[in-house]
Design an enzyme around this catalytic site. Structure first.
Site, PDB file in Angstrom:
ATOM      1  CD  GLU A 125      23.610 -14.805  -7.128  1.00  0.00           C
ATOM      2  OE1 GLU A 125      22.897 -14.717  -8.143  1.00  0.00           O
ATOM      3  OE2 GLU A 125      23.162 -14.623  -5.978  1.00  0.00           O
TER       4      GLU A 125
ATOM      5  NE  ARG B 196       4.491   1.309  -1.293  1.00  0.00           N
ATOM      6  CZ  ARG B 196       5.374   1.031  -0.332  1.00  0.00           C
ATOM      7  NH1 ARG B 196       6.635   1.349  -0.497  1.00  0.00           N
ATOM      8  NH2 ARG B 196       4.997   0.441   0.777  1.00  0.00           N
TER       9      ARG B 196
ATOM     10  CD1 TRP C  40      -0.239  -3.861  -3.584  1.00  0.00           C
ATOM     11  CD2 TRP C  40      -1.821  -5.117  -4.541  1.00  0.00           C
ATOM     12  NE1 TRP C  40       0.138  -4.098  -4.878  1.00  0.00           N
ATOM     13  CE2 TRP C  40      -0.801  -4.870  -5.493  1.00  0.00           C
ATOM     14  CE3 TRP C  40      -2.923  -5.882  -4.926  1.00  0.00           C
ATOM     15  CZ2 TRP C  40      -0.851  -5.359  -6.786  1.00  0.00           C
ATOM     16  CZ3 TRP C  40      -2.980  -6.373  -6.223  1.00  0.00           C
ATOM     17  CH2 TRP C  40      -1.952  -6.109  -7.130  1.00  0.00           C
TER      18      TRP C  40
ATOM     19  CG  ASN D   5       1.468  -0.720   3.967  1.00  0.00           C
ATOM     20  OD1 ASN D   5       1.025  -1.828   3.722  1.00  0.00           O
ATOM     21  ND2 ASN D   5       2.643  -0.310   3.533  1.00  0.00           N
ATOM     22  N   GLY D   6      -0.545  -2.700   6.152  1.00  0.00           N
ATOM     23  CA  GLY D   6      -0.203  -3.789   7.056  1.00  0.00           C
ATOM     24  C   GLY D   6      -1.399  -4.661   7.371  1.00  0.00           C
TER      25      GLY D   6
ATOM     26  CE  LYS E  95      21.470 -14.386  -3.617  1.00  0.00           C
ATOM     27  NZ  LYS E  95      20.664 -15.362  -4.264  1.00  0.00           N
TER      28      LYS E  95
ATOM     29  CD  GLU F 141      19.060 -18.192  -3.236  1.00  0.00           C
ATOM     30  OE1 GLU F 141      19.097 -16.952  -3.255  1.00  0.00           O
ATOM     31  OE2 GLU F 141      19.149 -18.900  -4.268  1.00  0.00           O
TER      32      GLU F 141
ATOM     33  CG  HIS G 139      26.766 -41.512  -1.892  1.00  0.00           C
ATOM     34  ND1 HIS G 139      26.795 -42.840  -2.251  1.00  0.00           N
ATOM     35  CD2 HIS G 139      25.818 -41.405  -0.916  1.00  0.00           C
ATOM     36  CE1 HIS G 139      25.902 -43.515  -1.542  1.00  0.00           C
ATOM     37  NE2 HIS G 139      25.290 -42.657  -0.735  1.00  0.00           N
TER      38      HIS G 139
ATOM     39  CE  LYS H  16      17.109  -8.055  -9.158  1.00  0.00           C
ATOM     40  NZ  LYS H  16      17.483  -8.849  -7.975  1.00  0.00           N
TER      41      LYS H  16
ATOM     42  CB  CYS I 292      -0.906   0.017   1.227  1.00  0.00           C
ATOM     43  SG  CYS I 292      -1.971  -1.436   1.361  1.00  0.00           S
TER      44      CYS I 292
END
Length: 618
Positions: free
Chosen positions: A491, A27, A75, A101-102, A488, A484, A507, A613, A2
């Site tokens: 990267e 947003r 939203w 908002n929330g 990170k 992941e 293994h 990106k 929001c």
């Protein structure tokens, strides 16, 4: 997601607020509204569903002017995106107006209490209870005192702004979670949910902290905490360079985006869950509820970080909805002549929605008759335009090349998808669904608790940044998080790192372990889940194997875990969470670790070499 804008000063209020709302359109939103108080002391409200132009048309047809006011882009959280549910919301008397908002987590309880006291509610939103609380509490109190009392009654996370005819020429803002920025001008003052809304009017701003309030009057701004204690804080001067301004005081975009994850997860949940019924509501799409019932299989297509989210999604969907799931790299999918038909749900995941390989795979899936559901962070991107349905993650603009908040948003969206599939297929009881829903709403708070331990992770990075190889281990749904975490690190720090299933150590990878190899082991547990406890016990055995070979063990464990602490060289604790939700909290310390190691090594954190990106070409 929001957007909030408020203004008190000599300029024309309505155009200024509308301009601010327009600058927050990135947003995302589904309705908009504005409330202003005129020189005659009367309050006028205009609201409209859909795009901002609909609100502008409503104002053109029925003009309003004012000397101060607040505006909002919404939203949907609780309640559909209708004019009735659009903000601002007012109390029974029409004298108090609120934008928010929330999520007010205990709104149902508060609503019942207020109804018993005679308050009449007109909307389906949780926000309306704030206006009614303020009506009740401001009978013999100032607006700021009423807000101060109200926030002590409300659970959840919120950025709220209120005005009242009972206490005129005043705007009160309060924050617990979602951001609020206050702008200081020449005899004019602003409040907004993000800097772009007010940057054309002032460079002098400060951000409210959690548990803080701001009172704006024509004479100035007063800042207090929720207890009423005065806070003195110098304004921050914002350079005109919008890129620098958007960093919000953080050293790097990646750091900012890591710390935005509580909001990113919260915003991805907005409007899609009911804690009262445990139901999930997906955005409008061409894929019907009947289609979801008839799917025999699911194919998830993604690249890079999104692929790791997809792999975690496989565990979620198979566990909850009992549908077989395959996970494919977008770059490989269309070259292997995959088997799909009209009973296949293809889920395509991309932060940007412009990833060439994922779009090509999406087209291949549609050509073979599958229904395509996109999970994406960018409204109107190519992936979303070609899909038959989209779940937006609402993580906000992600500028750092190494994805962080988009990843946790994707995990959240995948869990919502899993719950929805389970519900429409009759695989999940209402009680189980409500239990998971309750735990899901607590995840942003748990991420926040991890972020408060940033200094601990930074110290660990100081001890490890000179190592040239890392190994990350995990079992079950934690294995994608090991992948992941390793991604990170490689990267942004250029350190060789590899994620591996913990059960596969014998293994091959055991040969790599020596006194120079840091091994990050994800060893969290869900004591209510027998399967999770079995995986935990086996992971502890893997951890002991590494230690026996002199490896440097960094264990990510559930708070209070003593067994892992006895063996590990270093421990990072995370709050307890159900097994299917734990990846959302586990990844955060691994992001922080990668970030701090990269900073120590002098790397370009936001723009690592050879990476972009959005990969928009094959």
């Amino acid at each position: 997601m929001c957007g909030i804008v408020g203004y008190i000063g000599p300029k024309r209020v309505v155009p200024l607020i509308l301009d601010g709302l327009r600058r927050l359109e990135y947003r995302g939103y589904d309705s908009a509204g504005i409330a202003v108080v005129g020189e005659n002391g009367k309050m006028e409200i205009r609201r409209a569903p859909g795009k901002l132009r609909n609100l502008e048309e409503a104002i053109r047809v029925s003009p309003i002017e004012g000397i101060y006011g607040i505006g909002h882009t919404r939203w949907a959280t609780h309640g559909r995106p209708t004019e009735e549910n659009a903000h601002p919301h007012r109390d029974c008397t029409g004298e108090i107006v609120v934008v928010h908002n929330g999520i007010i987590e205990n709104y149902a309880e508060l609503k019942s209490q207020l109804q018993a006291e005679g308050h009449k509610f007109l909307t389906e939103t949780d926000t309306e209870i704030i206006a009614h609380l303020l009506e009740k509490l401001s009978t013999n109190a100032s607006l700021e005192e009423a807000v101060r009392q109200a926030v002590k009654l409300m659970g959840g996370a919120y950025a709220l702004v209120a005005i009242s005819l009972r206490d005129p020429n005043k705007i009160v803002a309060a924050r617990l979670g979602p951001p609020i920025v206050v702008g200081l001008g020449e005899k004019e003052f602003f409040v907004a949910s993000d800097i772009p809304a007010i940057l054309t009017h002032t460079r002098s701003v400060f951000f409210l902290g959690d548990g803080e309030m701001a009172v704006l009057t024509p004479q100035g701004v007063r800042l207090t905490d929720f207890e009423g204690q005065l806070i003195t804080r110098p304004a921050q001067h914002i350079a005109w360079d919008p890129i620098m301004a958007e960093k919000g005081g953080y050293k790097h975009f990646m750091q900012k985006e890591i710390f935005e994850q509580p909001r990113a997860v919260r915003d991805t949940l907005l409007g899609r869950i009911s804690q009262e019924t445990g139901k999930v509501f997906l955005d409008e799409m061409e894929i019907t509820e009947e289609d979801f019932r008839k799917f025999h299989s699911v194919k998830i297509i993604a690249c890079g970080t999104s692929w790791h989210a997809a792999l975690a999604g496989k565990f979620m969907i198979e566990r909850l909805a009992r549908i077989p799931v395959e996970v494919d790299y977008g770059s490989e999918f269309r070259y292997r002549d995959p088997i799909l038909d009209s009973h296949t749900l293809a889920i395509a995941i991309s932060q940007s929605g412009e990833t060439a390989d994922t779009i090509a795979a999406e087209r291949e899936a549609r050509q073979k008759g599958a229904k395509v559901l996109a999970i994406c962070n960018v409204v109107g991107s190519m992936l979303t335009r070609e899909a038959q349905g989209t779940i937006y993650t609402h993580a906000g603009p992600e500028i750092g090349v190494a994805s962080t908040k988009a990843f946790t948003g994707q995990l959240t969206a995948l869990l919502l998808t899993s719950l929805y599939l389970a519900q429409v297929r009759g695989q999940l009881s209402p009680a189980s669904s409500q239990g998971l829903m309750h735990e899901l709403t607590r995840i942003p708070h748990k991420i926040g608790a991890i972020l408060e331990r940033d200094a601990q992770v930074e110290e660990l990075a100081r001890l490890l940044f000179r190592h040239t190889d890392f190994l990350y281990l995990g079992r079950g749904i934690h294995y994608p998080i090991a992948l992941e975490g390793a991604l990170k690190l490689k990267e942004i720090s250029y350190i060789h790192a590899e994620g591996y299933p913990a059960g596969e150590m014998k293994h091959g990878p055991n040969a790599l372990i020596d006194e120079n190899l840091p091994v990050v082991v994800i060893a969290t547990r869900d004591e209510s889940d027998p399967g999770s406890m079995t995986r935990y016990e086996k992971t502890i055995s893997n951890l002991q194997e590494v230690k026996a070979r002199d490896g440097i063990v960094i264990a990510v464990v559930t708070e209070g875990d003593r067994l892992a602490r006895e063996t590990a060289s270093h421990v990072i604790e995370v709050p307890a969470a159900p097994d299917l939700l734990s990846p959302i909290v586990e990844i955060v310390p691994l992001q922080l670790l990668a970030y701090h190691i990269a900073v120590r090594r002098g790397c370009d954190v936001d723009q690592p070499r050879n990476l972009a990106k959005s990969v928009t070409v094959e």
